[in-house]
Motif scaffolding. Structure first.
Motif, short mmCIF file in Angstrom:
data_model
loop_
_atom_site.label_atom_id
_atom_site.label_comp_id
_atom_site.label_asym_id
_atom_site.label_seq_id
_atom_site.Cartn_x
_atom_site.Cartn_y
_atom_site.Cartn_z
N SER A 4 -9.93 7.00 -4.15
CA SER A 4 -9.47 5.79 -4.83
C SER A 4 -9.01 4.80 -3.76
CB SER A 4 -8.30 6.12 -5.75
OG SER A 4 -7.16 6.47 -4.97
N LEU A 5 -8.75 3.58 -4.18
CA LEU A 5 -8.24 2.57 -3.26
C LEU A 5 -6.93 3.04 -2.62
CD1 LEU A 5 -8.23 -0.19 -1.90
CD2 LEU A 5 -7.23 -1.13 -4.02
N GLY A 6 -6.04 3.59 -3.41
CA GLY A 6 -4.78 4.11 -2.88
C GLY A 6 -4.99 5.22 -1.87
N ASP A 7 -5.94 6.12 -2.16
CA ASP A 7 -6.27 7.21 -1.23
C ASP A 7 -6.77 6.64 0.10
OD1 ASP A 7 -5.73 9.10 -3.24
OD2 ASP A 7 -7.85 9.25 -3.81
N LEU A 8 -7.61 5.61 0.03
CA LEU A 8 -8.19 5.03 1.24
C LEU A 8 -7.12 4.35 2.08
CD1 LEU A 8 -11.47 3.62 -0.32
CD2 LEU A 8 -11.29 5.52 1.30
N ILE A 9 -6.23 3.61 1.44
CA ILE A 9 -5.15 2.97 2.21
C ILE A 9 -4.24 4.02 2.82
CG2 ILE A 9 -3.07 1.53 2.00
CD1 ILE A 9 -4.69 -0.26 0.09
N ALA A 10 -3.93 5.07 2.08
CA ALA A 10 -3.10 6.16 2.63
C ALA A 10 -3.78 6.80 3.83
CB ALA A 10 -2.81 7.20 1.55
N LEU A 11 -5.09 6.99 3.76
CA LEU A 11 -5.83 7.57 4.89
C LEU A 11 -5.77 6.65 6.11
CD1 LEU A 11 -7.62 9.96 5.75
CD2 LEU A 11 -9.58 8.66 4.92
N LEU A 12 -5.94 5.34 5.90
CA LEU A 12 -5.83 4.39 7.01
C LEU A 12 -4.44 4.42 7.62
CD1 LEU A 12 -7.79 1.28 5.72
CD2 LEU A 12 -8.58 3.08 7.28
N GLY A 16 -1.09 -5.31 14.07
CA GLY A 16 -0.04 -4.33 13.87
C GLY A 16 -0.53 -2.90 13.83
N SER A 17 0.32 -2.06 13.32
CA SER A 17 0.09 -0.62 13.27
C SER A 17 -0.77 -0.27 12.06
CB SER A 17 1.45 0.08 13.15
OG SER A 17 1.28 1.43 12.84
N TRP A 18 -1.48 0.86 12.16
CA TRP A 18 -2.23 1.36 11.02
C TRP A 18 -1.28 1.70 9.86
CZ3 TRP A 18 -7.25 0.69 10.65
CH2 TRP A 18 -7.99 0.52 11.82
N LYS A 19 -0.05 2.05 10.19
CA LYS A 19 0.94 2.35 9.15
C LYS A 19 1.26 1.12 8.31
CE LYS A 19 3.19 6.11 11.70
NZ LYS A 19 2.01 6.33 12.51
N SER A 20 0.96 -0.08 8.84
CA SER A 20 1.27 -1.32 8.12
C SER A 20 0.10 -1.82 7.27
CB SER A 20 1.69 -2.41 9.11
OG SER A 20 0.57 -2.82 9.89
N VAL A 21 -1.01 -1.08 7.24
CA VAL A 21 -2.17 -1.53 6.44
C VAL A 21 -1.81 -1.48 4.96
CG1 VAL A 21 -4.53 -0.95 5.73
CG2 VAL A 21 -3.90 -0.84 8.14
N GLU A 22 -1.99 -2.63 4.31
CA GLU A 22 -1.73 -2.75 2.88
C GLU A 22 -2.55 -3.93 2.36
OE1 GLU A 22 2.29 -5.50 3.05
OE2 GLU A 22 2.53 -3.34 2.92
N HIS A 23 -2.47 -4.16 1.08
CA HIS A 23 -3.21 -5.25 0.45
C HIS A 23 -2.96 -6.58 1.18
CE1 HIS A 23 -4.57 -3.32 -3.38
NE2 HIS A 23 -3.70 -2.43 -2.95
N GLY A 24 -4.03 -7.30 1.46
CA GLY A 24 -3.94 -8.65 1.99
C GLY A 24 -3.64 -8.80 3.46
N VAL A 25 -3.54 -7.72 4.24
CA VAL A 25 -3.17 -7.84 5.65
C VAL A 25 -4.33 -8.27 6.54
CG1 VAL A 25 -1.33 -6.12 5.50
CG2 VAL A 25 -3.60 -5.44 6.32
N GLY A 26 -5.54 -8.16 6.06
CA GLY A 26 -6.70 -8.37 6.91
C GLY A 26 -7.37 -9.71 6.78
#
Length: 183
Positions: free
Chosen positions: A100-108, A163-173
């Motif tokens: 899922s989208l949430g799974d993918l963001i958690a993996l990143l 930033g850090s991969w830990k900061s990847v979330e909606h709209g950061v890119g």
């Protein structure tokens, strides 16, 4: 703990600029096998090296490739990677299949900050959803083309963020590029 994660300290200083490329597997066949084991179709075997050549043209030297364990993604990667000037370390990640989208963001969020440029080889609807979610901004008409095209097989999106991969979330890119093999 994922193989993409490393335990290391973070260094102070300005945020690192990072790139992520989201590649959807090439066109798959529909034989009487489990979905996870579906191989590439003839068109997919032709498109995957084309996608690899186009990835090479981006001049991104990937530090890491995360590839779904599904047959069609592994086969896509095998055909595409031969076109790259540098073969990145590759981790076959079970969690990319049906993510899922949430799974993918958690993996990143688990990716080591030693990785600046990441390639993810996965599936729809996840690759499209992730590209769309991360793209807070876009270059030129890349976002409009991605929205119109719907992220077909062998397509990829190139995004950057700070930033850090830990900061990847909606709209950061920032969506830098979007490519499909049959424009």
């Amino acid at each position: 703990m994922s193989a993409a994660v490393s335990s290391g300290g973070t260094s102070p200083g300005p945020p690192e600029s990072r790139r992520i490329v989201l590649l959807r597997h090439a066109k798959a066949d529909w034989p009487q096998v489990a979905d996870h084991e579906r191989p590439l179709a003839e068109r997919g075997r032709k498109d995957a090296p084309v996608a690899g050549r186009r990835l090479a043209e981006t001049a991104i030297a990937f530090d890491l490739a995360l590839c779904s364990t599904a047959s069609r993604t592994r086969e896509t990667w095998k055909l595409a990677v031969h076109e790259l000037p540098h073969r990145p370390r590759t981790v076959y990640e079970e969690r990319l299949y049906e993510a899922s989208l949430g799974d993918l963001i958690a993996l990143l969020n688990e990716v080591s900050d030693e990785v600046n440029d990441l390639l993810v080889i996965g599936h729809n609807p996840g690759m499209h959803a992730l590209a769309d979610a991360l793209a807070g901004r876009a270059e030129g008409d890349a976002l409009a083309r991605m929205t119109t095209d719907g992220f077909p097989t062998s397509a990829f999106a190139v995004l950057s963020f700070e930033g850090s991969w830990k900061s990847v979330e909606h709209g950061v890119g920032r969506l830098l590029d979007y490519w499909t093999p049959h424009d």
